[in-house]
Write a protein that holds these residues in place. Structure first.
Motif, PDB file in Angstrom:
ATOM      1  N   PHE A 203      46.455  43.600  44.103  1.00  0.00           N
ATOM      2  CA  PHE A 203      46.936  43.094  42.813  1.00  0.00           C
ATOM      3  C   PHE A 203      48.098  43.916  42.255  1.00  0.00           C
ATOM      4  O   PHE A 203      48.586  43.630  41.169  1.00  0.00           O
ATOM      5  N   THR A 233      42.755  48.530  41.206  1.00  0.00           N
ATOM      6  CA  THR A 233      42.829  47.359  40.330  1.00  0.00           C
ATOM      7  C   THR A 233      42.348  47.682  38.921  1.00  0.00           C
ATOM      8  O   THR A 233      42.886  47.157  37.949  1.00  0.00           O
ATOM      9  N   LEU A 280      39.179  39.134  35.912  1.00  0.00           N
ATOM     10  CA  LEU A 280      40.511  39.363  36.492  1.00  0.00           C
ATOM     11  C   LEU A 280      41.603  38.450  35.929  1.00  0.00           C
ATOM     12  O   LEU A 280      42.706  38.918  35.639  1.00  0.00           O
ATOM     13  N   LEU A 284      44.581  40.773  34.672  1.00  0.00           N
ATOM     14  CA  LEU A 284      45.681  41.106  35.599  1.00  0.00           C
ATOM     15  C   LEU A 284      47.093  41.055  35.002  1.00  0.00           C
ATOM     16  O   LEU A 284      47.896  41.958  35.295  1.00  0.00           O
TER      17      LEU A 284
END
Ligand code: PMP
Ligand code: GLN
Length: 383
Positions: A203, A233, A280, A284
């Motif tokens: 990511f 992450t 996520l 993100l």
């Protein structure tokens, strides 16, 4: 006293620990070992604490908590349309490091050859050695760190059993293109090789770069062992929660090793990471923006200092050419920077077996507070 085991005879202290030790000793800004000098998200710490309060404190099932395995399975499906079954194809490990070791121990016999691309992550080598395997390096050639097809073809022999790839790539920041991955896949299929695909920076991608898990390529699901980790992450490298996904047969073999190596992994942290993975999609964008900002900031600082190199599109590392500044080799130059300029970096020759290319670079980690990055740049002003 009798001798210690022969298999560890060639092992040295990990370069990461060595550099962090030197950084402490010389009070240098530590841009060496890859970890953030700030905490991961507050909400995730709160979840971990809540999980402890709720009593998730005894041994987890050895393959990992059901909750985490399901969330791992969900995110592979959601992000990549990759279908790993939580019950039979996902195993939780103590970071990606354990996953790598477990996969190599489960699949490699003494004398088997394993192709690794240099610069490589150091634990590949020691895992292969522990299994009695033989590492066969193939160099990623600067400045873009590309494969030489013929060199790769030559590296394969009748003894080759596995190939290890790391994407996005530590230490270069390279994001492998679909074409390159297809080349790897073709070699793996032609010679019936397992591929361990180490993807903990999946990511950490910039400028719109997209992650392509190797297992998503045609014909690769069955032969790929996909490994990742929560460390990067979620910016919690000390939690050491990783996972390994593979077909059922390989998973069973890996679980046998894992079972007798660590048995199970910290229960409340697994439960917290499960919630992290579920979040996520909201998490993100801010995470990537933060790191892209750090990359841009530090790249500009290095440019101002006179370093010129292609901007990395993934990970939180920069492989910086030093030959523009000095005739010194990486190790000596890294020592000079630590002692005289109070900035610690990693000399990448530790990540090469064959080529001397690494001597011309230093690896900088930019997973640091903006003020840390600016302080490092200030310290380097006299260069
Ligand atoms: N693979 C690569 C390429 C890495 O850079 C690292 C270090 N983070 C690991 C594996 C190990 O990850 P973990 O900290 O989750 O064990
Ligand atoms: N992955 C980290 C790095 O490349 C280090 C992890 C470790 O120290 N084992 O710097």
């Amino acid at each position: 006293m009798k001798d210690t085991a022969l298999r560890i005879g060639g092992f040295k202290d990990s370069i990461f620990g060595v550099i962090s030790g030197l950084a402490r000793e010389h009070s240098a800004v530590n841009l060496g070992q890859g970890f953030p000098d700030f905490d991961g998200p507050e909400w995730l710490k709160d979840v971990a604490y809540k999980k402890m309060q709720e009593g998730h404190n005894q041994y987890a099932p050895f393959a990992g908590t059901i909750h985490l395995r399901e969330e791992v399975s969900n995110y592979y499906n959601k992000f990549y349309q990759l279908n790993y079954k939580a019950d039979s194809q996902v195993t939780v490990t103590v970071g990606a490091t354990e996953a790598i070791y477990v996969a190599v121990m489960a699949l490699i016999n003494p004398g088997d050859e394993v192709i690794i691309f240099e610069p490589f992550y150091d634990s590949y080598l020691t895992s292969i050695t522990m299994a009695g395997g033989i590492p066969v390096p193939v160099t990623l050639h600067a400045p873009d760190f590309t494969i030489d097809r013929q060199e790769l073809a030559k590296a394969v022999s009748s003894k080759t059993k596995m190939l290890i790839i790391n994407n996005p790539h530590n230490p270069t920041g390279k994001v492998w293109s679909r074409e390159e991955l297809l080349e790897i896949a073709a070699v793996a299929q032609k010679h019936d090789l397992y591929v361990l695909s180490d993807e903990p920076y999946e990511f950490l991608l910039f400028d719109g770069a997209k992650h392509i898990p190797l297992a998503t390529l045609d014909g690769m699901f069955e032969r790929t062992i996909t490994i990742s980790s929560a460390a990067k992450t979620f910016g919690m490298t000390g939690w050491k929660i990783g996972w390994l996904c593979a077909n059922k047969k390989v998973t069973n073999a890996c679980r046998l090793v894992h079972q007798f190596l660590t048995f199970a992994v910290a229960t409340p942290l697994q439960e917290a990471v499960a919630e992290g993975l579920a979040r996520l999609p909201e998490y993100l964008p801010g995470f990537v923006k933060q790191y892209q900002g750090k990359r841009n900031l530090f790249y500009q600082e290095l440019k101002n200092l006179g370093f010129n190199f292609p901007i990395p599109r993934g990970t939180f590392f920069m492989m910086v050419p030093i030959s523009q500044k000095t005739q010194m080799k990486d190790v000596d130059y890294a020592m000079k920077l630590i002692k005289e300029f109070k900035v610690a970096t990693v000399p990448p020759s530790a990540f090469y077996l064959k080529s001397t290319e690494g001597e011309k670079y230093l690896r900088f980690c930019f997973a640091k507070k903006d003020e840390t990055l600016k302080q490092a740049a200030l310290n380097l002003k006299g260069l």
